[in-house]
Write an enzyme that holds these catalytic residues in place. Sequence first.
Site: not given
Ligand code: PCA
Length: 200
Positions: A82, A145, A167
Site C-alpha cells: 500500500e 486497515c 495487504h
Molecule cells: N483486513 C481488513 C481489516 C483487518 C484485515 O486483515 C482491512 O483490509 O481493512
Amino acid sequence: MRVLISGFEPFGGREVNPTALLVDAFKNREIPVPNELTLDQVLLPVTFEQSFEVLQDKINSFNPDMVICFGLAAKRENIELESRAVNKIHAEIKDNAGSEPQNKLISETGDEVYLSTLPLQGIAGALEQAGLPVKISNDAGNFVCNYLFYRLMETNQDTLRLCGFIHVPLLPEHAKEGEGSLSYSELLRAMSVILDYIKY
Ligand code: PCA
C-alpha cells in the site's frame, strides 16, 4: 535494526486471517530472521477503537526502527504494497466490536493522505524476482486497515525510520472461485524476501 510486524485477527465472518498466521509463524520462529534484525510481532483486534491503541502500545514498549503492518484483502490476487493511507472511514461491514462508522474523517487535524515510507519499488522488485505475485496499490480501502495505516503514519512517520502497510490475499483453501489467493508457504517465503530486502 528493530522491526515490528503486525497482523490482524479474523474478521467479517471468516475463520482465518492469514496475517494472524504470519504473527504466529514469527512467534513460533518458523520464519528465519536475518541476524541484522531484531524482530517482534503483535496481533491486532479488527476494531476501530482498539487496533491502533494496541499497535502504539507495542511501538512504545518495543521501540522499533521499522513497522510493517499486514492485513487481509479478500479478492485481491497479489501481495499489495500500500502506497498511501487516506483520512477517511467508510465501513461496509461491521468491525469485530460491531461498529460500522461511515463517511467519517479519521483525524480532524491530520493530513489528507500519508505516504508509506517503505521502499516499495525495491520490495516489489525483490518479491517479483522470487516469483511471488506483487503489486503496488494506491488504495488501502476505507476499513480498519486503512485506519490503522493512517494513524500509524500520522503518529510515527517523523520518529520511525520506515513504516507501511501490506495487504495479502486469502489462503487458497478459503478463496471462492474468482477470488485470488496466496498459499501459506508463499506467504512465509514473501516475508523472508521482505526481511532480506529491508535488513540493510
Ligand atoms: N483486513 C481488513 C481489516 C483487518 C484485515 O486483515 C482491512 O483490509 O481493512
